[in-house]
Design a protein around this motif. Structure first.
Motif, PDB file in Angstrom:
ATOM      1  N   TYR A   1      10.887  -0.350   8.833  1.00  0.00           N
ATOM      2  CA  TYR A   1      10.247   0.635   7.960  1.00  0.00           C
ATOM      3  C   TYR A   1      10.909   0.642   6.586  1.00  0.00           C
ATOM      4  N   GLN A   2      12.232   0.668   6.570  1.00  0.00           N
ATOM      5  CA  GLN A   2      12.947   0.699   5.292  1.00  0.00           C
ATOM      6  C   GLN A   2      12.695  -0.566   4.474  1.00  0.00           C
ATOM      7  N   ALA A   3      12.575  -1.685   5.146  1.00  0.00           N
ATOM      8  CA  ALA A   3      12.402  -2.950   4.435  1.00  0.00           C
ATOM      9  C   ALA A   3      10.975  -3.160   3.928  1.00  0.00           C
ATOM     10  N   TYR A   4       9.988  -2.753   4.719  1.00  0.00           N
ATOM     11  CA  TYR A   4       8.613  -3.137   4.411  1.00  0.00           C
ATOM     12  C   TYR A   4       7.675  -1.985   4.042  1.00  0.00           C
ATOM     13  N   SER A   5       8.057  -0.749   4.269  1.00  0.00           N
ATOM     14  CA  SER A   5       7.119   0.347   4.015  1.00  0.00           C
ATOM     15  C   SER A   5       6.677   0.452   2.549  1.00  0.00           C
ATOM     16  N   PRO A   6       7.546   0.230   1.557  1.00  0.00           N
ATOM     17  CA  PRO A   6       7.049   0.331   0.171  1.00  0.00           C
ATOM     18  C   PRO A   6       5.924  -0.665  -0.130  1.00  0.00           C
ATOM     19  N   ALA A   7       6.090  -1.910   0.300  1.00  0.00           N
ATOM     20  CA  ALA A   7       5.063  -2.921   0.031  1.00  0.00           C
ATOM     21  C   ALA A   7       3.783  -2.609   0.802  1.00  0.00           C
ATOM     22  N   LEU A   8       3.917  -2.219   2.072  1.00  0.00           N
ATOM     23  CA  LEU A   8       2.734  -1.903   2.881  1.00  0.00           C
ATOM     24  C   LEU A   8       2.023  -0.669   2.329  1.00  0.00           C
ATOM     25  N   TYR A   9       2.796   0.324   1.904  1.00  0.00           N
ATOM     26  CA  TYR A   9       2.203   1.527   1.327  1.00  0.00           C
ATOM     27  C   TYR A   9       1.402   1.176   0.068  1.00  0.00           C
TER      28      TYR A   9
ATOM     29  N   VAL B   1      -7.224   2.445  -0.113  1.00  0.00           N
ATOM     30  CA  VAL B   1      -7.793   3.774   0.157  1.00  0.00           C
ATOM     31  C   VAL B   1      -7.817   4.671  -1.075  1.00  0.00           C
ATOM     32  N   ARG B   2      -6.959   4.382  -2.054  1.00  0.00           N
ATOM     33  CA  ARG B   2      -6.932   5.056  -3.355  1.00  0.00           C
ATOM     34  C   ARG B   2      -6.671   6.562  -3.304  1.00  0.00           C
ATOM     35  N   ALA B   3      -6.056   7.033  -2.238  1.00  0.00           N
ATOM     36  CA  ALA B   3      -5.682   8.449  -2.136  1.00  0.00           C
ATOM     37  C   ALA B   3      -4.335   8.520  -1.437  1.00  0.00           C
ATOM     38  N   GLU B   4      -3.360   9.143  -2.092  1.00  0.00           N
ATOM     39  CA  GLU B   4      -2.001   9.169  -1.579  1.00  0.00           C
ATOM     40  C   GLU B   4      -1.879   9.780  -0.178  1.00  0.00           C
ATOM     41  N   PRO B   5      -2.478  10.952   0.092  1.00  0.00           N
ATOM     42  CA  PRO B   5      -2.345  11.515   1.446  1.00  0.00           C
ATOM     43  C   PRO B   5      -2.958  10.607   2.517  1.00  0.00           C
ATOM     44  N   THR B   6      -4.071  10.002   2.206  1.00  0.00           N
ATOM     45  CA  THR B   6      -4.725   9.088   3.148  1.00  0.00           C
ATOM     46  C   THR B   6      -3.855   7.856   3.361  1.00  0.00           C
ATOM     47  N   ALA B   7      -3.275   7.349   2.292  1.00  0.00           N
ATOM     48  CA  ALA B   7      -2.402   6.179   2.398  1.00  0.00           C
ATOM     49  C   ALA B   7      -1.188   6.486   3.276  1.00  0.00           C
ATOM     50  N   GLU B   8      -0.636   7.687   3.144  1.00  0.00           N
ATOM     51  CA  GLU B   8       0.501   8.074   3.980  1.00  0.00           C
ATOM     52  C   GLU B   8       0.103   8.113   5.452  1.00  0.00           C
TER      53      GLU B   8
ATOM     54  N   GLN C   1       1.518   5.607   8.469  1.00  0.00           N
ATOM     55  CA  GLN C   1       2.056   6.086   9.742  1.00  0.00           C
ATOM     56  C   GLN C   1       1.341   5.411  10.917  1.00  0.00           C
ATOM     57  N   GLU C   2       0.020   5.327  10.839  1.00  0.00           N
ATOM     58  CA  GLU C   2      -0.754   4.626  11.876  1.00  0.00           C
ATOM     59  C   GLU C   2      -0.321   3.164  11.966  1.00  0.00           C
ATOM     60  N   CYS C   3      -0.068   2.575  10.830  1.00  0.00           N
ATOM     61  CA  CYS C   3       0.322   1.171  10.750  1.00  0.00           C
ATOM     62  C   CYS C   3       1.620   0.926  11.523  1.00  0.00           C
TER      63      CYS C   3
ATOM     64  N   ARG D   1       4.537 -15.729   9.343  1.00  0.00           N
ATOM     65  CA  ARG D   1       5.695 -14.898   9.012  1.00  0.00           C
ATOM     66  C   ARG D   1       5.444 -13.443   9.370  1.00  0.00           C
ATOM     67  N   LEU D   2       6.517 -12.723   9.581  1.00  0.00           N
ATOM     68  CA  LEU D   2       6.448 -11.312   9.936  1.00  0.00           C
ATOM     69  C   LEU D   2       5.720 -10.517   8.854  1.00  0.00           C
ATOM     70  N   PHE D   3       6.061 -10.768   7.589  1.00  0.00           N
ATOM     71  CA  PHE D   3       5.455 -10.010   6.495  1.00  0.00           C
ATOM     72  C   PHE D   3       3.943 -10.201   6.453  1.00  0.00           C
ATOM     73  N   THR D   4       3.484 -11.413   6.698  1.00  0.00           N
ATOM     74  CA  THR D   4       2.046 -11.679   6.712  1.00  0.00           C
ATOM     75  C   THR D   4       1.370 -10.898   7.827  1.00  0.00           C
ATOM     76  N   TRP D   5       1.989 -10.867   8.995  1.00  0.00           N
ATOM     77  CA  TRP D   5       1.454 -10.122  10.143  1.00  0.00           C
ATOM     78  C   TRP D   5       1.381  -8.633   9.813  1.00  0.00           C
ATOM     79  N   LEU D   6       2.436  -8.104   9.192  1.00  0.00           N
ATOM     80  CA  LEU D   6       2.465  -6.686   8.816  1.00  0.00           C
ATOM     81  C   LEU D   6       1.387  -6.359   7.780  1.00  0.00           C
ATOM     82  N   ILE D   7       1.222  -7.224   6.797  1.00  0.00           N
ATOM     83  CA  ILE D   7       0.203  -7.016   5.765  1.00  0.00           C
ATOM     84  C   ILE D   7      -1.188  -6.975   6.393  1.00  0.00           C
ATOM     85  N   ASN D   8      -1.444  -7.883   7.311  1.00  0.00           N
ATOM     86  CA  ASN D   8      -2.761  -7.904   7.955  1.00  0.00           C
ATOM     87  C   ASN D   8      -3.040  -6.626   8.720  1.00  0.00           C
ATOM     88  N   ILE D   9      -2.058  -6.110   9.427  1.00  0.00           N
ATOM     89  CA  ILE D   9      -2.246  -4.842  10.150  1.00  0.00           C
ATOM     90  C   ILE D   9      -2.528  -3.722   9.163  1.00  0.00           C
TER      91      ILE D   9
END
Length: 173
Positions: free
Chosen positions: A22-30, A37-44, A48-50, A67-75
């Motif tokens: 989470y600490q490593a990848y959450s900023p990029a995924l967010y 989604v273009r809305a901060e609360p929805t993105a949050e 979390q679902e992600c 790669r792990l990052f590619t898999w995370l981005i797709n999700i």
């Protein structure tokens, strides 16, 4: 923690590894989710679902396939697109005014900027047809069907170019 160690810890269901992930990848995924989604609360909520989905389905991750990052981005991307297509999301768009997100203001008007992690430079090395597909899919959040419609090319061509582009990116990275 190295990526290989992180993967092994996640496969062993180590909750400390989820925190590290989470600490490593959450900023990029967010950033990716927010761009779609273009809305901060929805993105949050989608973020979390992600991470919940990542935790539950991590046993399906296969290092040989990418790669792990590619898999995370797709999700993250698929969950964000699913959210934008949901009835509740569409209803919210109709009933609420869009407010400027504080995160988007901090990051600039574009929100997540791939150049912060060097992705744009790598993608720019692709041939124009491949680069176009990657930009539309991953940076703009379009589905392959929407890309085919927008570019007036067959869906099979979009899928082939996307696969070729990802193979080329794998070599470049």
């Amino acid at each position: 923690m190295a990526e290989t160690e992180l993967i092994q810890a996640l496969q062993a269901q180590d909750s400390a590894a989820l925190t590290a992930l989470y600490q490593a990848y959450s900023p990029a995924l967010y950033g990716i989710i927010l761009r779609i989604v273009r809305a901060e609360p929805t993105a949050e909520d989608v973020l979390q679902e992600c991470f919940l989905k990542i935790w539950i389905t991590f046993h399906l991750y296969d290092q040989a396939k990418g790669r792990l990052f590619t898999w995370l981005i797709n999700i993250a991307r698929h969950l964000a697109i699913d959210k934008t297509r949901s009835r509740t999301y569409l209803q919210e768009l109709k009933t609420q005014k869009k407010e400027a997100s504080s995160l988007a203001e901090r990051l600039g008007h574009e929100g997540f900027r791939p150049e912060h992690i060097g992705l744009r430079k790598v993608v720019d090395q692709l041939a124009i047809p491949h680069k176009t597909i990657i930009y539309l899919m991953y940076f703009e959040g379009y589905t392959q069907s929407e890309i085919a419609q927008q570019l007036s090319i067959p869906l099979g061509t979009v899928k082939t170019r996307a696969r070729q582009a990802l193979q080329r990116l794998r070599k470049l990275i």
